[in-house]
Each structure stands twice: as structure tokens, then as C-alpha cells.
Design an enzyme around this catalytic site. Sequence first.
Site, mmCIF file in Angstrom:
data_model
loop_
_atom_site.group_PDB
_atom_site.id
_atom_site.type_symbol
_atom_site.label_atom_id
_atom_site.label_comp_id
_atom_site.label_asym_id
_atom_site.label_seq_id
_atom_site.Cartn_x
_atom_site.Cartn_y
_atom_site.Cartn_z
ATOM 1 N N TRP A 1 13.204 -20.520 -1.462
ATOM 2 C CA TRP A 1 12.845 -19.258 -2.121
ATOM 3 C C TRP A 1 13.929 -18.819 -3.102
ATOM 4 C CZ3 TRP A 1 9.873 -15.150 1.234
ATOM 5 C CH2 TRP A 1 8.615 -15.667 1.554
ATOM 6 N N GLY B 1 16.891 -22.915 1.200
ATOM 7 C CA GLY B 1 17.088 -22.354 -0.129
ATOM 8 C C GLY B 1 15.903 -22.424 -1.061
ATOM 9 N N ASP C 1 11.441 -14.938 4.881
ATOM 10 C CA ASP C 1 10.707 -16.110 5.368
ATOM 11 C C ASP C 1 11.222 -16.474 6.762
ATOM 12 O OD1 ASP C 1 8.663 -17.976 4.875
ATOM 13 O OD2 ASP C 1 10.078 -19.512 4.243
ATOM 14 N N LYS D 1 6.914 -13.089 5.677
ATOM 15 C CA LYS D 1 6.074 -13.981 6.474
ATOM 16 C C LYS D 1 5.853 -13.360 7.846
ATOM 17 C CE LYS D 1 7.819 -17.918 8.008
ATOM 18 N NZ LYS D 1 8.263 -19.313 7.866
ATOM 19 N N ASP E 1 23.697 -14.610 11.990
ATOM 20 C CA ASP E 1 22.472 -14.208 12.673
ATOM 21 C C ASP E 1 22.104 -12.795 12.247
ATOM 22 O OD1 ASP E 1 20.446 -13.527 14.437
ATOM 23 O OD2 ASP E 1 21.377 -14.515 16.155
ATOM 24 N N ASP F 1 21.162 -16.433 6.292
ATOM 25 C CA ASP F 1 20.471 -17.282 7.263
ATOM 26 C C ASP F 1 21.447 -17.678 8.357
ATOM 27 O OD1 ASP F 1 17.612 -19.065 7.020
ATOM 28 O OD2 ASP F 1 19.066 -19.734 8.509
#
Length: 208
Positions: free
Chosen positions: A65, A63, A124, A164, A99, A83
Site C-alpha cells: 500500500w 509495503g 490493512d 480492511k 506492535d 507494522d
Amino acid sequence: MTGKKRSASSSRWLQEHFSDKYVQQAQKKGLRSRAWFKLDEIQQSDKLFKPGMTVVDLGAAPGGWSQYVVTQIGGKGRIIACDLLPMDPIVGVDFLQGDFRDELVMKALLERVGDSKVQVVMSDMAPNMSGTPAVDIPRAMYLVELALEMCRDVLAPGGSFVVKVFQGEGFDEYLREIRSLFTKVKIRKPDSSRARSREVYIVATGRK
């Protein structure tokens, strides 16, 4: 890898992790992760977040971000986060555990976005790393391709994308793909990103 080698490698990682100044600062400030500082550096440079925005956070747990973005978008803003791992609740964050590679999870995420105009998609996400680049890089590239697909589906014109990416095979092609969809694209390596890591952050603004 033998158990002894793995143990030595794990010990080195733990030693590096807990001596990391950003980990220490995160603990002092009560932050969920050192990733908070990465996004803060990007925000200082690129000014992605403004009050009242709707933001999608992919690979959100634990958490860091989302915790940061809440401070930037205020009470009228909204974050839809996803997530595979669980995440403790954050006020202002609508969290979906699942997922992201699963079509049903993707559908549920799109339903939560609904008709909202999404101004920022951020990712991320990273796969579980094996330590073998020939295995890890393709897995990571698959995730960032899915994140870009999310941009195509929900990101409003003029919107932004921060993702990312691990440098390696497929990176240049992915960068070209992003440049075809956004008017301005930059590559950032925040100070809080470990120097030996292959990770960089692509910051794309001005969705065409």
C-alpha cells in the site's frame, strides 16, 4: 489440526497463491504484494489520494500500500507507516516497526505524525489467523477499532479512512460507528480480494 491436515492445507494455499493472477502480476511489476492492486481498485473508484497528502499506513509490511500511495501523493507527500513486521525502506515513507496495540508504539506513531494534517488513514491490519472465526473475528475487530481511534486522533476534517474488515460478529456495530464519524461510507470488495475471504474494505470519506 494434525500435521498431515495442516500440510495439505498449506500446500493448497501455496498452490492457490502462486497461481493467483494478481500474485503473478505483482511479481512481474516488481511490486511488494498483491495488496497493491486492491488499493489501486479503491483509488480508481473513490479518488482518495492526491499530490502532497499526508497518509498514515497501519499494517504496512511488506509495503504494497505504501508503495502504491507514493506514486499518488508525489515527492511533497508524506507517509507514516507502522507494522509489527520489518519492512524494507521506501523513499517518502517514515516507517515505525512495532506492535500497534502497544501504547508506547502508538505514542511514538503519534509523535511522528506531530502537527501534520493527515488526510488519509489506511489500515490493512489483520491478526495471525487461527482458522477459527470465534477467535479470529474478535482479534480483527480489536485492530480495526484501534485504527478508528487513530482517525479520531489525527485525521483532519474532510479526511478519509480505508480499512480492511472481516465480516462477522461486531461488523454492523463497527459500520454504524464509522457512519457516525464520516459523511460518506462505502463497502468495497476489490476483484483482487479472494472471493472466499471474509475481508471487505470500508471506504469512509468526509471526516466530520
